[in-house]
Design a protein around this motif. Structure first.
Motif, short mmCIF file in Angstrom:
data_model
loop_
_atom_site.label_atom_id
_atom_site.label_comp_id
_atom_site.label_asym_id
_atom_site.label_seq_id
_atom_site.Cartn_x
_atom_site.Cartn_y
_atom_site.Cartn_z
N ASN A 1 -4.52 -4.53 18.45
CA ASN A 1 -5.17 -3.25 18.16
C ASN A 1 -5.70 -3.24 16.73
O ASN A 1 -5.33 -2.41 15.90
CB ASN A 1 -4.21 -2.10 18.41
CG ASN A 1 -3.75 -2.09 19.83
OD1 ASN A 1 -4.56 -2.26 20.74
ND2 ASN A 1 -2.45 -1.95 20.04
N PHE A 2 -6.57 -4.16 16.48
CA PHE A 2 -7.05 -4.44 15.13
C PHE A 2 -8.55 -4.69 15.21
O PHE A 2 -9.04 -5.28 16.17
CB PHE A 2 -6.32 -5.68 14.60
CG PHE A 2 -6.66 -6.05 13.18
CD1 PHE A 2 -6.33 -5.23 12.13
CD2 PHE A 2 -7.31 -7.25 12.91
CE1 PHE A 2 -6.64 -5.58 10.82
CE2 PHE A 2 -7.62 -7.61 11.61
CZ PHE A 2 -7.29 -6.77 10.57
N MET A 3 -9.28 -4.21 14.23
CA MET A 3 -10.74 -4.36 14.23
C MET A 3 -11.23 -4.71 12.83
O MET A 3 -10.65 -4.24 11.84
CB MET A 3 -11.41 -3.07 14.69
CG MET A 3 -10.96 -2.60 16.06
SD MET A 3 -11.88 -1.13 16.62
CE MET A 3 -13.26 -1.93 17.45
N THR A 4 -12.30 -5.49 12.78
CA THR A 4 -12.85 -5.86 11.48
C THR A 4 -14.38 -5.79 11.51
O THR A 4 -15.00 -5.81 12.58
CB THR A 4 -12.48 -7.32 11.10
OG1 THR A 4 -12.97 -8.20 12.10
CG2 THR A 4 -10.99 -7.50 10.97
N GLN A 5 -14.96 -5.68 10.32
CA GLN A 5 -16.39 -5.93 10.16
C GLN A 5 -16.58 -6.53 8.78
O GLN A 5 -15.84 -6.25 7.84
CB GLN A 5 -17.24 -4.69 10.37
CG GLN A 5 -17.06 -3.57 9.40
CD GLN A 5 -18.04 -2.41 9.70
OE1 GLN A 5 -19.24 -2.59 9.72
NE2 GLN A 5 -17.48 -1.24 9.96
N SER B 1 -11.43 -3.38 7.63
CA SER B 1 -10.65 -3.49 8.86
C SER B 1 -9.88 -2.22 9.10
O SER B 1 -9.79 -1.33 8.23
CB SER B 1 -9.69 -4.69 8.79
OG SER B 1 -8.77 -4.52 7.73
N LEU B 2 -9.36 -2.09 10.31
CA LEU B 2 -8.52 -0.94 10.67
C LEU B 2 -7.64 -1.32 11.84
O LEU B 2 -7.90 -2.29 12.55
CB LEU B 2 -9.39 0.27 11.00
CG LEU B 2 -10.40 0.18 12.13
CD1 LEU B 2 -9.75 0.38 13.51
CD2 LEU B 2 -11.48 1.25 11.95
N GLU B 3 -6.60 -0.54 12.02
CA GLU B 3 -5.76 -0.64 13.21
C GLU B 3 -5.86 0.68 13.97
O GLU B 3 -5.99 1.73 13.34
CB GLU B 3 -4.30 -0.86 12.81
CG GLU B 3 -4.05 -2.20 12.17
CD GLU B 3 -2.97 -2.10 11.10
OE1 GLU B 3 -1.81 -1.82 11.42
OE2 GLU B 3 -3.33 -2.26 9.91
N CYS B 4 -5.77 0.61 15.28
CA CYS B 4 -5.86 1.85 16.06
C CYS B 4 -5.16 1.68 17.39
O CYS B 4 -4.77 0.57 17.76
CB CYS B 4 -7.32 2.22 16.28
SG CYS B 4 -8.24 1.03 17.27
N GLU C 1 0.87 -1.19 0.00
CA GLU C 1 0.00 0.00 0.00
C GLU C 1 0.89 1.23 0.00
O GLU C 1 1.78 1.35 0.84
CB GLU C 1 -0.88 0.00 1.26
CG GLU C 1 -1.81 1.20 1.33
CD GLU C 1 -2.39 1.43 2.73
OE1 GLU C 1 -2.42 0.49 3.54
OE2 GLU C 1 -2.76 2.57 3.00
N LYS D 1 1.80 5.08 0.71
CA LYS D 1 1.48 6.00 1.79
C LYS D 1 2.06 7.39 1.50
O LYS D 1 3.01 7.51 0.72
CB LYS D 1 2.12 5.49 3.09
CG LYS D 1 1.54 4.19 3.63
CD LYS D 1 0.17 4.42 4.24
CE LYS D 1 -0.26 3.25 5.10
NZ LYS D 1 -1.66 3.45 5.58
N GLU E 1 -7.61 3.62 6.80
CA GLU E 1 -6.22 3.94 7.10
C GLU E 1 -6.06 5.43 7.43
O GLU E 1 -6.79 6.27 6.89
CB GLU E 1 -5.34 3.62 5.87
CG GLU E 1 -5.27 2.15 5.51
CD GLU E 1 -4.35 1.37 6.44
OE1 GLU E 1 -3.35 1.93 6.90
OE2 GLU E 1 -4.67 0.20 6.73
#
Lengths: 165, 165
Positions: free
Chosen positions: A159-163, B138-141, A90, A92, B104
């Motif tokens: 520290n990761f989230m999904t849907q 998804s995301l990281e935070c 990716e 940036k 992101e």
């Protein structure tokens, strides 16, 4: 060009431990007929992807910048793809307009397990990612594989989230 | 084209709660002079990215397929970018040659907090992602923001690993 990315990019990163009957190389367009999608079907749902759809997606990935570094292992005795893993970059603006890398869609044919093909794919992609200058690599996996991936420098990060939709 | 993606794609997804002095739109090439990189610097290290490097990366992202859906909020009183978040798509062969989406680089100017700009960016990107047909987002935070992102349908997922170089 029949390869999804330049094979000469890959060559320096292939471990010497690959068995003689196996070849590691970029995904090629005719891997549609070498069981690539059936192999992915061992990982998750592939659904209805016919040859035209495969080739259109292949071309979109091949011409993308940065391209999709999809690596496969072919058994040259059977002409079947028996393993695959992808390094997706990716672009940036952060980190000096750097690149972030992700290891995606790692799968080894269930009949070829215990030959360390997963380890060979991971060694290859981590080395390739470093050489391409990514500042960070990440992956998602099932909980049972967290110890496996830790061998290649990855650390668990919650520290990761999904849907899903 | 000065926008990193087609603004008409974004329009249906913008919440009506945006304050009058703010405009939400795709990143534009002249956001280099509207403080976009300084804003990203509130998130993480940006380093040395001059106008030429910015514009080259912008063009690479704009012409990538799928393109980089970088959304910004501009304060039209000051002509400064005060918030940004990106929706990056990855092409797949799995899931009917579907797309995976990632949120992101979410950042809001520290002087503009408590105006729900983060929520506006998230609502916008989740809605845009759904409309583009991603099967997963998804995301990281940072850990403190897990509850914030859960408001937008995300659930914590610990099967994630990273390494940095």
């Amino acid at each position: 060009m029949s390869s999804i990315f330049d094979a000469s990019l890959l060559a320096p990163h292939i471990p010497k431990t690959l068995p003689d009957n196996l070849k590691i190389r970029p995904l090629e367009k005719n891997d549609f007929s070498k069981g690539y999608l059936e192999l992915l079907g061992q990982l998750t749902s592939v659904g209805n992807v016919d040859q035209e759809k495969f080739e259109n997606q292949f071309e979109a990935m091949r011409t993308s910048v940065p391209c999709y570094h999809i690596v496969v292992i072919e058994d040259i005795n059977t002409n079947k793809v028996v393993g695959s893993a992808s390094l997706v970059l990716e672009m940036k603006f952060i980190h000096e307009a750097g690149s972030r890398g992700r290891v995606e869609d790692v799968v080894v044919n269930s009949e070829m397990r215990r030959q360390k093909l997963g380890a060979i794919l991971l060694e290859t992609l981590v080395s390739l990612g470093k050489s391409l200058g990514v500042y960070k690599l990440s992956l998602e996996c099932v909980p049972e594989l967290l110890p496996f991936y830790s061998k290649f420098g990855f650390q668990n990060d919650c520290n990761f989230m999904t849907q899903r939709f």
